[in-house]
Design a protein around this motif. Sequence first.
Motif, PDB file in Angstrom:
ATOM      1  N   ALA A 163     -18.300 -22.272  -9.320  1.00 30.67           N
ATOM      2  CA  ALA A 163     -17.516 -21.814 -10.469  1.00 30.67           C
ATOM      3  C   ALA A 163     -16.813 -22.976 -11.161  1.00 30.67           C
ATOM      4  N   ASP A 164     -16.520 -24.043 -10.416  1.00 26.93           N
ATOM      5  CA  ASP A 164     -15.741 -25.133 -11.001  1.00 26.93           C
ATOM      6  C   ASP A 164     -16.592 -26.347 -11.382  1.00 26.93           C
ATOM      7  N   VAL A 165     -17.903 -26.181 -11.471  1.00 32.79           N
ATOM      8  CA  VAL A 165     -18.779 -27.252 -11.957  1.00 32.79           C
ATOM      9  C   VAL A 165     -19.322 -26.837 -13.318  1.00 32.79           C
ATOM     10  N   ALA A 166     -18.831 -27.506 -14.340  1.00 30.44           N
ATOM     11  CA  ALA A 166     -19.217 -27.149 -15.704  1.00 30.44           C
ATOM     12  C   ALA A 166     -20.683 -27.505 -15.955  1.00 30.44           C
ATOM     13  N   PRO A 167     -21.349 -26.754 -16.831  1.00 29.03           N
ATOM     14  CA  PRO A 167     -22.721 -27.124 -17.185  1.00 29.03           C
ATOM     15  C   PRO A 167     -22.732 -28.353 -18.089  1.00 29.03           C
ATOM     16  N   ASN A 168     -23.760 -29.146 -17.962  1.00 34.46           N
ATOM     17  CA  ASN A 168     -24.014 -30.259 -18.889  1.00 34.46           C
ATOM     18  C   ASN A 168     -22.906 -31.307 -18.951  1.00 34.46           C
ATOM     19  N   VAL A 169     -22.266 -31.585 -17.810  1.00 38.75           N
ATOM     20  CA  VAL A 169     -21.395 -32.757 -17.754  1.00 38.75           C
ATOM     21  C   VAL A 169     -22.083 -33.809 -16.888  1.00 38.75           C
ATOM     22  N   TRP A 170     -21.473 -34.980 -16.795  1.00 35.08           N
ATOM     23  CA  TRP A 170     -22.189 -36.118 -16.209  1.00 35.08           C
ATOM     24  C   TRP A 170     -22.570 -35.903 -14.752  1.00 35.08           C
ATOM     25  N   TYR A 171     -21.920 -34.968 -14.054  1.00 33.64           N
ATOM     26  CA  TYR A 171     -22.236 -34.789 -12.633  1.00 33.64           C
ATOM     27  C   TYR A 171     -22.930 -33.458 -12.333  1.00 33.64           C
ATOM     28  N   THR A 172     -23.183 -32.639 -13.344  1.00 30.14           N
ATOM     29  CA  THR A 172     -23.743 -31.298 -13.108  1.00 30.14           C
ATOM     30  C   THR A 172     -25.056 -31.360 -12.340  1.00 30.14           C
ATOM     31  N   ASN A 173     -25.985 -32.154 -12.848  1.00 26.79           N
ATOM     32  CA  ASN A 173     -27.313 -32.194 -12.222  1.00 26.79           C
ATOM     33  C   ASN A 173     -27.261 -32.790 -10.822  1.00 26.79           C
ATOM     34  N   ALA A 174     -26.425 -33.807 -10.640  1.00 27.38           N
ATOM     35  CA  ALA A 174     -26.348 -34.467  -9.329  1.00 27.38           C
ATOM     36  C   ALA A 174     -25.826 -33.494  -8.270  1.00 27.38           C
ATOM     37  N   ILE A 175     -24.795 -32.729  -8.617  1.00 30.13           N
ATOM     38  CA  ILE A 175     -24.259 -31.764  -7.643  1.00 30.13           C
ATOM     39  C   ILE A 175     -25.299 -30.683  -7.346  1.00 30.13           C
ATOM     40  N   ALA A 176     -26.005 -30.253  -8.373  1.00 27.00           N
ATOM     41  CA  ALA A 176     -27.041 -29.241  -8.162  1.00 27.00           C
ATOM     42  C   ALA A 176     -28.112 -29.749  -7.199  1.00 27.00           C
ATOM     43  N   ARG A 177     -28.491 -31.022  -7.351  1.00 26.93           N
ATOM     44  CA  ARG A 177     -29.500 -31.564  -6.441  1.00 26.93           C
ATOM     45  C   ARG A 177     -28.949 -31.710  -5.020  1.00 26.93           C
ATOM     46  N   MET A 178     -27.663 -32.031  -4.886  1.00 27.92           N
ATOM     47  CA  MET A 178     -27.059 -32.115  -3.557  1.00 27.92           C
ATOM     48  C   MET A 178     -27.161 -30.765  -2.844  1.00 27.92           C
ATOM     49  N   VAL A 179     -26.992 -29.687  -3.612  1.00 31.51           N
ATOM     50  CA  VAL A 179     -27.106 -28.345  -3.039  1.00 31.51           C
ATOM     51  C   VAL A 179     -28.554 -28.071  -2.641  1.00 31.51           C
ATOM     52  N   GLU A 180     -29.467 -28.353  -3.552  1.00 29.55           N
ATOM     53  CA  GLU A 180     -30.883 -28.064  -3.297  1.00 29.55           C
ATOM     54  C   GLU A 180     -31.420 -28.854  -2.108  1.00 29.55           C
ATOM     55  N   LEU A 181     -30.885 -30.070  -1.897  1.00 32.84           N
ATOM     56  CA  LEU A 181     -31.357 -30.911  -0.793  1.00 32.84           C
ATOM     57  C   LEU A 181     -30.593 -30.642   0.502  1.00 32.84           C
ATOM     58  N   GLY A 182     -29.639 -29.702   0.454  1.00 27.93           N
ATOM     59  CA  GLY A 182     -28.894 -29.364   1.660  1.00 27.93           C
ATOM     60  C   GLY A 182     -27.862 -30.402   2.045  1.00 27.93           C
ATOM     61  N   ILE A 183     -27.506 -31.284   1.121  1.00 30.61           N
ATOM     62  CA  ILE A 183     -26.542 -32.351   1.436  1.00 30.61           C
ATOM     63  C   ILE A 183     -25.110 -31.838   1.261  1.00 30.61           C
ATOM     64  N   ALA A 184     -24.886 -31.016   0.241  1.00 31.06           N
ATOM     65  CA  ALA A 184     -23.551 -30.472  -0.007  1.00 31.06           C
ATOM     66  C   ALA A 184     -23.629 -28.950  -0.022  1.00 31.06           C
ATOM     67  N   THR A 185     -22.611 -28.311   0.522  1.00 32.78           N
ATOM     68  CA  THR A 185     -22.594 -26.846   0.551  1.00 32.78           C
ATOM     69  C   THR A 185     -21.405 -26.269  -0.206  1.00 32.78           C
ATOM     70  N   GLY A 186     -20.415 -27.088  -0.483  1.00 33.84           N
ATOM     71  CA  GLY A 186     -19.236 -26.580  -1.169  1.00 33.84           C
ATOM     72  C   GLY A 186     -18.298 -25.879  -0.217  1.00 33.84           C
TER      73      GLY A 186
END
Length: 567
Positions: free
Chosen positions: A453-476
Amino acid sequence: MKSKSSIRLFCALVAALLVVPLTATAQVDPYDADPLGLLAFTDQARVYASGTDVIEVFVCDVPDGAIAVDLTSTVAQINAAVQPYYTWLSGGVYLPQFVPGGTITASNPSGWPDLIAFQTECESLAAANAGGSAAGALVIVDAAYSGGYATAGVACEDTFDCPTTFPDNGRIMVVGATTVVPSAGLPDARLTTIAHELGHTLEFPHSYGGLTKFINGVTYEYDNPMDIMSGGSLTVLDVGTIAINRYAAGWLPSATVFHRGYTAEYQLSSLGTTGRQMLVLPTDIQGVFTMIGARSASGYDAGIVSEGIEVYQIDQRGPACGAEIDFICWGADRRTTPVPAIDDPESAVHVFGVGESFPVGGALVRVDSESNGRWTLTVTGSTVSERFIDDNGNIHEANISAIASLGVTLGCNPPLNSRFCPDAPVTRAEMAVFLSRALGDAVEPTTGLGVFADVAPNVWYTNAIARMVELGIATGYTDGTYRPNAPVSRGEMAVFLDRAFDAIAPIGDLTAFVDVPFDAFYAPATDALYDSGVTLGCETDPLSFCPLDAVSRAEMASFLARVLAQP
Ligand SMILES: [Zn+2]
């Protein structure tokens, strides 16, 4: 088309600074006014460069001048040509407005053709007859020549709080009558001269050809057909000015971007279009850099000799401008040299087209493609050896340079990116971006987007955080947040790194950090990091990891450099 008066003014300024080093003026950092640190005294150079700029026009009769110049129709003629040209050049930011001043009569007894004496007298008469509210003056000497000169009217000798109206500011252009009246040798009026001199009053310099050439005993400064401030076109306003002049005036529509040493693709839009129009390749020396712009044969650039990428070396160290002192030069004294240097003063072409590439320092620039006036470039390598100015002597400096050369970090002060901010804590957003780049992960995220909820779309870190989730590196966090601005602890970082890189693996028994409890969630990861040589701990006697401390950006650089150095 000289600007000698401007140069005289500059020399006077330097003398004042050198002999009175403790005055407030001497404390001024010349680059303070430019957030990008590119050009000196941009605030002065931009005084007249936005909004309506009123120029009072005087016709100066000289004995035997013999060319009838009608003031009213001449003012209309200049406005009709020069206003739309500068509106285009400035993207609508700047509007010169010429207004009738009057007709003045010079009576210098030394007689024509003593041109300099008449010009000097015409200048004095214009000042004496000025209305007092215009920002500058244009004097048309009623004689058959088409050259001119100008004084910018900035850089006051003992203060930067200069007057902004004529005659107090001394901002004046002086041209011959055939700039506005066709003559036998010149069937068209040379209004380009007036546009050129107006550029000088905005502190635009000539762009020198780059090779030392002397014609009739003076350095040749009119050999660049891409710039109205140099060769340009003689009679038709069909050539603009190079990107650094538009930047100096504050006219570029989008932020200038810096290349600081990694492989990157850039898009540059041509003069007259929207979008970024300038790329800078910095050097280790402030005041010396390469600027790259794009030019297409459209609008008032229809007359350029070749479409493509323009490249200029900018050097504003004092000696570059002919001064024997170590100080900056600026505005009309800025040394602006095309790359490569022009060999032929009469037929210079130095733009690069699609498929061409050229070296700049340790970097290689390749022109990839063009579409609708937008050019795509790829830059590989670095033009700077000292990547960041704030990591000198830091124990992590070598590792910071290592991850910078790999493109893992760009710097912390975009777009200049001259700093790394080594002591700043790494945020969770930065951590995601660092890891994403270090993994070389170019996959576009899909399922990881919109998770927090607190990661805005289309900011400089949006895609990187999304990939961290997809790769199982970050869960929040369990409340559905990622907390991008929260600092990362060393314990948490160990877990992220352990998940991200296969090379991080434990050997034997759990490492006995005195401050890592065996049942801590990060204990297996800190053990693996130590066994893999990625961490040396925060202290060796007793062996400690400081798991609750924030990770600094410098420490992050060492973690990443070491893991990326693993086979
Ligand atoms: Zn000139």
